[in-house]
Design a protein around this motif. Structure first.
Motif: not given
Length: 160
Positions: A14-24, A40-44, A73-74, A121-129
């Motif tokens: 039920g979690n989503i893995r999200v990457a953030f392009a970041t310098s800091d 990269v964060y895992e968010i639930s 998600i990125v 789009f988030i529902k679809k990600i969770i359903e796929k997982k």
């Protein structure tokens, strides 16, 4: 060093893995193609965990996309058309901000969405997982059943 990973023993269905392009490591402030790192964060609904810092040593879109495999998600401040197509074709949902945005604030928004009514789009990600986890479980059950049948068959044949 390509990345620093932190492993979790919890369920990720039920979690989503999200990457953030970041310098800091605090803000979404980098162009996808020139990002030196992705946080990269895992968010639930219940928790958020930093699970990886992916370091980018060379400007190579294919390599960056490969390093982001498994990300749902990125986020970034900009992206080229070819890079966008590549991440989409790899099942990663792109989100572009024109200005710098706090990673912490974006995580709060994502957590709130997960706890209320997530966008399609988030529902679809969770359903796929969930489907993937279910298929893994069903596959394991099938393997166990086949092993039991094979073992029973061997025992019957050995008694003949």
């Amino acid at each position: 060093m390509k990345s620093i990973k932190i492993k979790s023993n919890g369920s990720t269905s039920g979690n989503i893995r999200v990457a953030f392009a970041t310098s800091d490591l605090e803000n979404i402030d980098s162009h996808f193609g020139s990002a030196k790192q992705f946080a990269v964060y895992e968010i639930s609904k219940e928790f958020t965990t930093v699970c990886e810092i992916i370091k980018i040593d060379t400007k190579d879109t294919d390599l960056t996309v490969e390093l982001l495999k498994g990300i749902d998600i990125v986020y970034f401040t900009n992206i080229g058309a070819i890079a966008a197509a590549k991440i989409i074709n790899n099942g990663i949902f792109p989100i572009k901000y024109k200005e710098t945005v706090s990673i912490e604030e974006e995580i709060k928004k994502l957590t709130a969405m997960l706890n209320t009514n997530p966008p399609p789009f988030i529902k679809k990600i969770i359903e796929k997982k969930m489907y993937s986890v279910m298929n893994d479980t069903k596959w394991k059950e099938l393997q166990q059943a086949m092993e039991t049948i094979c073992l029973s068959h061997l025992l019957i044949r050995s008694n003949c």
